[in-house]
Design a protein around this motif. Structure first.
Motif: not given
Ligand SMILES: C[S@@+](CC[C@H](N)C(=O)[O-])C[C@H]1O[C@@H](n2cnc3c(N)ncnc32)[C@H](O)[C@@H]1O
Length: 285
Positions: A60-62, A65-67, A83-87, A111-114, A130-132
């Motif tokens: 979630a918010g990957g 794709g590091r993890w 699954y992530d907001l930012t293509p 997509g938005d995690l909301g 969900n990391f970081h």
């Molecule tokens: C700091 S990065 C961490 C990425 C990854 N989890 C890692 O540890 O390397 C945060 C990620 O969360 C995503 N993100 C932030 N808000 C989000 C939301 N509402 N829905 C989905 N992804 C979201 C961002 O697009 C970003 O890729």
């Protein structure tokens, strides 16, 4: 807890859009190498042994794709969804999956995690992580954790690694930002002027959020506890001189890693962690 994003989804997407191409350069910063090794140690010890053969994961918010990469390469039996907001971020995850030959096992979804429960309706996972700073950026961490919990199979695991309030306040005070440190104690704030505002967490708050989502909290930890990042480590390049000198020495790095590993399971060091680690599970009944 203060709900509601201080930053809009567009602001968050645009922030990560600008970071995406250089995001994986954090893998060259000695402090984050240490932190990542510890996170993988915690996962190898407490999470991997509990996953069934052929497990399905949701990153979630990957991001890049590091993890997902670590799980997909360490466990070739696994498959998952990032699954992530930012293509621009997950474009790198896709490219990595293709380069390393697991693209057929990792689907990248925008997509938005909301909205994640609705977007992934019908899917069920053995592991959701969900990391970081991911939960930091969403509108309501409680709502998102509840949605993620609903996507777990019975016995499935939810692992979060999120920013600590106490660490953020310490960090901002070292930069002379007293107003920001005061905000951090209320559960909101940031590490640089350019990043979107985030939720910041405490160990007991994380326990309450997971329990309110119907999960059993199996472990709360926090790390690193002996070394903290400096301002340079909030950027994608560069290192604080003292950290680069210390961690750049391979022998010193290994000794510090061993010290940190020895503290991973101690409940009395949790609140000193830079980031907080929570492992929760969905009851099997
Ligand atoms: C700091 S990065 C961490 C990425 C990854 N989890 C890692 O540890 O390397 C945060 C990620 O969360 C995503 N993100 C932030 N808000 C989000 C939301 N509402 N829905 C989905 N992804 C979201 C961002 O697009 C970003 O890729």
């Amino acid at each position: 807890m203060t709900d509601g994003p201080a930053a809009t989804l567009d602001e968050i997407r645009s922030y990560f859009d600008g970071k995406a191409d250089a995001y994986d350069d954090v893998d060259a910063q000695p402090y984050w190498v240490l932190s990542d090794e510890l996170l993988w140690s915690a996962l190898a010890k407490s999470v991997l042994p509990r996953l069934p053969e052929g497990f399905r994961f949701l990153d979630a918010g990957g991001g890049t794709g590091r993890w997902s990469h670590r799980f997909a390469t360490a466990r070739p039996d696994s498959s998952g969804v990032l699954y992530d907001l930012t293509p621009a971020m997950f474009g790198h995850a896709r490219a990595k999956a293709e380069r390393h030959g697991y693209a057929d096992r990792l689907a990248c979804r925008e997509g938005d995690l909301g909205q994640v429960a609705e977007e992934l309706d019908g899917e069920r996972f053995d592991l959701v992580f969900n990391f970081h700073n991911v939960l930091g950026f969403v509108g309501s961490p409680q709502d998102v954790v509840t949605q993620l919990a609903g996507l777990l199979k019975p016995g499935g695991l939810l692992v979060s690694f999120v920013p600590s309030r106490w660490h953020a306040a310490w960090f901002n005070l070292t930069l002379g930002r007293t107003d920001e440190a005061e905000r951090n104690l209320t559960g909101r704030g940031r590490f640089t002027d350019t990043m979107p505002d985030m939720h910041l967490f405490t160990p007991e708050q994380l326990r309450a959020i997971n329990e309110a989502a119907g999960l059993r909290v199996d472990l709360i930890s926090g790390f690193p506890v002996l070394l903290y990042p400096g301002y340079q480590e909030t950027q994608l390049h560069g290192s604080t001189r003292s950290l680069a000198d210390l961690l750049g020495d391979r022998r010193a790095f290994e000794r510090i890693l061993a010290m940190e590993r020895s503290l991973l399971d101690r409940p009395d060091t949790v609140g000193r962690g830079n980031n907080l680690f929570v492992l929760a599970s969905r009851p099997t009944d």
